[in-house]
Design a protein around this motif. Structure first.
Motif, PDB file in Angstrom:
ATOM      1  N   THR A 149       0.812  -1.224   0.000  1.00 47.68           N
ATOM      2  CA  THR A 149       0.000   0.000   0.000  1.00 47.68           C
ATOM      3  C   THR A 149       0.840   1.268   0.000  1.00 47.68           C
ATOM      4  O   THR A 149       0.288   2.370   0.032  1.00 47.68           O
ATOM      5  N   THR A 150       2.151   1.134  -0.022  1.00 45.63           N
ATOM      6  CA  THR A 150       3.018   2.311  -0.028  1.00 45.63           C
ATOM      7  C   THR A 150       2.738   3.160  -1.265  1.00 45.63           C
ATOM      8  O   THR A 150       2.713   2.636  -2.379  1.00 45.63           O
ATOM      9  N   PRO A 151       2.501   4.463  -1.104  1.00 46.92           N
ATOM     10  CA  PRO A 151       2.188   5.302  -2.289  1.00 46.92           C
ATOM     11  C   PRO A 151       3.374   5.414  -3.230  1.00 46.92           C
ATOM     12  O   PRO A 151       4.529   5.395  -2.809  1.00 46.92           O
ATOM     13  N   ARG A 152       3.049   5.510  -4.516  1.00 48.48           N
ATOM     14  CA  ARG A 152       4.068   5.644  -5.561  1.00 48.48           C
ATOM     15  C   ARG A 152       4.321   7.117  -5.869  1.00 48.48           C
ATOM     16  O   ARG A 152       3.426   7.946  -5.751  1.00 48.48           O
ATOM     17  N   ALA A 153       5.535   7.392  -6.275  1.00 41.67           N
ATOM     18  CA  ALA A 153       5.860   8.754  -6.700  1.00 41.67           C
ATOM     19  C   ALA A 153       5.028   9.143  -7.917  1.00 41.67           C
ATOM     20  O   ALA A 153       4.754  10.323  -8.132  1.00 41.67           O
ATOM     21  N   SER A 154       4.606   8.147  -8.726  1.00 41.53           N
ATOM     22  CA  SER A 154       3.766   8.449  -9.887  1.00 41.53           C
ATOM     23  C   SER A 154       2.450   9.070  -9.448  1.00 41.53           C
ATOM     24  O   SER A 154       1.876   9.916 -10.140  1.00 41.53           O
ATOM     25  N   GLN A 155       1.941   8.657  -8.267  1.00 43.91           N
ATOM     26  CA  GLN A 155       0.734   9.280  -7.734  1.00 43.91           C
ATOM     27  C   GLN A 155       0.997  10.746  -7.417  1.00 43.91           C
ATOM     28  O   GLN A 155       0.171  11.623  -7.685  1.00 43.91           O
ATOM     29  N   LEU A 156       2.171  10.998  -6.839  1.00 41.13           N
ATOM     30  CA  LEU A 156       2.542  12.384  -6.530  1.00 41.13           C
ATOM     31  C   LEU A 156       2.680  13.191  -7.811  1.00 41.13           C
ATOM     32  O   LEU A 156       2.250  14.350  -7.873  1.00 41.13           O
ATOM     33  N   ASP A 157       3.273  12.584  -8.852  1.00 40.42           N
ATOM     34  CA  ASP A 157       3.399  13.281 -10.133  1.00 40.42           C
ATOM     35  C   ASP A 157       2.030  13.698 -10.659  1.00 40.42           C
ATOM     36  O   ASP A 157       1.853  14.807 -11.176  1.00 40.42           O
ATOM     37  N   LYS A 158       1.060  12.801 -10.551  1.00 43.44           N
ATOM     38  CA  LYS A 158      -0.300  13.120 -11.001  1.00 43.44           C
ATOM     39  C   LYS A 158      -0.886  14.268 -10.187  1.00 43.44           C
ATOM     40  O   LYS A 158      -1.569  15.145 -10.721  1.00 43.44           O
ATOM     41  N   GLN A 159      -0.617  14.237  -8.873  1.00 45.13           N
ATOM     42  CA  GLN A 159      -1.146  15.298  -8.010  1.00 45.13           C
ATOM     43  C   GLN A 159      -0.521  16.653  -8.367  1.00 45.13           C
ATOM     44  O   GLN A 159      -1.205  17.679  -8.421  1.00 45.13           O
ATOM     45  N   ILE A 160       0.802  16.642  -8.612  1.00 43.79           N
ATOM     46  CA  ILE A 160       1.483  17.883  -8.981  1.00 43.79           C
ATOM     47  C   ILE A 160       0.939  18.405 -10.313  1.00 43.79           C
ATOM     48  O   ILE A 160       0.672  19.599 -10.479  1.00 43.79           O
ATOM     49  N   THR A 161       0.755  17.487 -11.282  1.00 46.85           N
ATOM     50  CA  THR A 161       0.196  17.878 -12.579  1.00 46.85           C
ATOM     51  C   THR A 161      -1.209  18.426 -12.411  1.00 46.85           C
ATOM     52  O   THR A 161      -1.583  19.423 -13.059  1.00 46.85           O
ATOM     53  N   ASP A 162      -1.998  17.797 -11.533  1.00 49.28           N
ATOM     54  CA  ASP A 162      -3.365  18.261 -11.279  1.00 49.28           C
ATOM     55  C   ASP A 162      -3.357  19.679 -10.719  1.00 49.28           C
ATOM     56  O   ASP A 162      -4.134  20.547 -11.150  1.00 49.28           O
ATOM     57  N   TYR A 163      -2.472  19.944  -9.760  1.00 42.72           N
ATOM     58  CA  TYR A 163      -2.384  21.306  -9.198  1.00 42.72           C
ATOM     59  C   TYR A 163      -1.935  22.310 -10.254  1.00 42.72           C
ATOM     60  O   TYR A 163      -2.426  23.436 -10.309  1.00 42.72           O
ATOM     61  N   ALA A 164      -0.971  21.907 -11.110  1.00 41.39           N
ATOM     62  CA  ALA A 164      -0.506  22.807 -12.158  1.00 41.39           C
ATOM     63  C   ALA A 164      -1.635  23.111 -13.142  1.00 41.39           C
ATOM     64  O   ALA A 164      -1.827  24.269 -13.560  1.00 41.39           O
ATOM     65  N   ASN A 165      -2.409  22.085 -13.514  1.00 44.84           N
ATOM     66  CA  ASN A 165      -3.547  22.296 -14.420  1.00 44.84           C
ATOM     67  C   ASN A 165      -4.590  23.209 -13.783  1.00 44.84           C
ATOM     68  O   ASN A 165      -5.162  24.086 -14.451  1.00 44.84           O
ATOM     69  N   ALA A 166      -4.843  23.012 -12.473  1.00 42.66           N
ATOM     70  CA  ALA A 166      -5.805  23.871 -11.776  1.00 42.66           C
ATOM     71  C   ALA A 166      -5.320  25.311 -11.763  1.00 42.66           C
ATOM     72  O   ALA A 166      -6.106  26.253 -11.969  1.00 42.66           O
ATOM     73  N   ASN A 167      -4.032  25.518 -11.564  1.00 42.44           N
ATOM     74  CA  ASN A 167      -3.474  26.873 -11.505  1.00 42.44           C
ATOM     75  C   ASN A 167      -3.638  27.600 -12.838  1.00 42.44           C
ATOM     76  O   ASN A 167      -3.931  28.793 -12.886  1.00 42.44           O
ATOM     77  N   VAL A 168      -3.472  26.840 -13.946  1.00 44.51           N
ATOM     78  CA  VAL A 168      -3.627  27.439 -15.271  1.00 44.51           C
ATOM     79  C   VAL A 168      -5.074  27.880 -15.485  1.00 44.51           C
ATOM     80  O   VAL A 168      -5.345  28.959 -16.038  1.00 44.51           O
ATOM     81  N   VAL A 169      -6.030  27.059 -15.066  1.00 46.78           N
ATOM     82  CA  VAL A 169      -7.449  27.419 -15.191  1.00 46.78           C
ATOM     83  C   VAL A 169      -7.753  28.662 -14.346  1.00 46.78           C
ATOM     84  O   VAL A 169      -8.468  29.578 -14.788  1.00 46.78           O
TER      85      VAL A 169
END
Length: 467
Positions: A291-311
């Protein structure tokens, strides 16, 4: 008239001895000569005569075989000691050494020489690979000077072994720190508890694995030669490499539910220091918790925040920095050529609004789009994209519309208040991802997440739609 019975010929032992020991008058037709003073093995034949069988019979303690005068002379010339019996007849002395004994001595010497090379003992030639650590047995696959020493030493160390070491090999093994096991008959083998070099190799591998983790996560003692450190508590992507090691592949293998991979004590300590949760198995070994979280999950979260910031910037929502051009009217998609903060927002939003789109919005981007009046479409797997019927801006109207619009056209879609139709926007790792985007942290605080507008074509009265 019946044919006379042919008398069986007597083997010419004198001639056989002459050939076997290369005595004067030999023809040189035999194999390499038998060493003087020794008896050949029972299977030894020369010139069609089973000389080995005869000489071993003559040397038996209770033998009834005897040698004739000429054979006795040939044997004496070959260095063979004879025994005289009470009746004046002679046979071979039973204490005469056998060639097999010489073979054992040669083999013992050869085995000792191989041990000397493998462990780098005094007298070694240096032709072997780096020496085996003293006191340890090499792996079964270890070879030196063309000899499978590893296989032999592991055989000698087996609990039920029947293999034995000779005196010279024993001396070499003792000099190499190998403990020997004495048997009741006085013979010796290697003690079964002698540690294997494979154990040392495991320790070395464990240390190397720990060092790679220390570098990857920037733990105390790292050299700083690695790329920016992995976020503590997260597994790197499978493609992640550091110091030439595929750490990402290893850590993801260790985190599989059915994994057979295990971590050593040093690596385990490093992983715990990196915030990685370990899983204990019934045999006391450990791997990484699946169940250890993957860095890929963090990458998605960072991308999500970046996309939200652009909007947020494009529609000038609360928290925007004002660095963008005049805002896009609420409820409308920008043209495909629209860019903001170096991001092709128009192209992304049109991809999201395509009927057959595979693109999806993350929770933070969804919040920003809802705040911008953009209607979202729910998919059967619980993911979200932009509804295909959302109004578009024509590129020629975009600058004027952006300059004249204040609040944008009225939103005519109805909003549902049924929680089951709203996307899950909670993000347990938001604080972690936020730390990677300090500019967002400073300029934007996520606003409360509104209900998701559900676009109803029948209720839509907008007259500003330009496709």
């Amino acid at each position: 008239m019946p044919r006379a019975r042919r008398k069986k010929s007597t083997p010419n032992y004198v001639r056989a001895i002459t050939e076997a020991y290369r005595l004067s008058g030999h023809t040189g037709t035999a194999q390499p000569p038998i060493p003087r003073g020794q008896i050949p093995s029972t299977t030894y034949e020369v010139l069609g005569t089973k000389l080995g069988r005869r000489m071993n019979n003559l040397a038996a303690k209770d033998t009834k075989h005897r040698v004739g005068e000429q054979e006795a002379a040939a044997l004496i010339n070959a260095g063979i000691t004879l025994r005289e019996h009470g009746d004046g007849t002679r046979s071979i002395d039973p204490t005469t050494p056998k060639t097999s004994q010489l073979n054992k001595q040669i083999k013992d010497y050869t085995n000792a020489l191989i041990v000397i090379e493998a462990y780098g003992l005094p007298g070694h030639t240096g032709t072997a690979q780096p020496p085996i650590p003293h006191g340890q047995i090499p792996n079964t696959t270890y070879e030196v000077l063309g000899t499978k020493l590893g296989q032999r030493m592991n055989d000698l160390a087996a609990k039920d072994t029947k293999s034995r070491v000779g005196p010279q090999e024993a001396a070499a093994l003792i000099n190499a720190g190998i403990t020997l096991h004495q048997h009741n008959d006085g013979t010796r083998s290697i003690h079964p508890t002698t540690p294997r070099a494979s154990q040392l190799e495991k320790q070395i591998t464990d240390y190397a694995n720990a060092n790679v983790v220390i570098e990857a996560y920037g733990l105390p003692g790292h050299t700083g030669t690695a790329q920016p450190p992995i976020l503590h508590g997260h597994l790197p992507n499978t493609t992640y490499e550091v110091l030439g090691t595929k750490l990402g592949q290893r850590m993801n293998d260790l985190a599989r539910k059915e994994t057979k991979s295990r971590v050593g004590p040093q690596e385990a300590a490093a992983l715990i220091n990196a915030g990685i949760t370990l899983r204990q198995h019934n045999d006391g070994t450990t791997s990484i918790d699946p169940t250890t979280p993957r860095a890929s999950q963090l990458d998605k979260q960072i991308t999500d925040y970046a996309n939200a910031n652009v909007v947020i910037e494009a529609y000038q929502l609360p928290g925007h920095t004002g660095t963008a051009q005049p805002p896009i009217p609420r409820g409308h998609l920008p043209s495909q050529t629209y860019e903001v903060l170096g991001t092709k927002l128009g192209k992304r939003m049109h991809h999201l609004a395509a009927k057959d789109t595979d693109s999806r919005v993350g929770p933070q981007e969804a919040t920003a789009l809802i705040n911008a009046g953009i209607t979202l479409r729910a998919h059967s797997d619980g993911t979200w994209s932009i509804h295909p019927d959302v109004d578009r801006l024509h590129p020629r109207r975009e600058p004027r519309a952006a300059q004249n619009a204040t609040t944008g056209p009225a939103v005519t879609e109805t909003a549902t208040t049924d929680p089951s139709t709203q996307p899950t926007l909670d993000n347990p790792y938001a604080g972690t991802a936020w730390a990677y985007l300090p500019e967002l942290h400073q300029n934007h605080t996520p606003s409360p997440q509104p209900a998701i507008p559900t676009h109803t074509t029948a209720n839509s009265t907008s007259t500003h739609r330009n496709r």
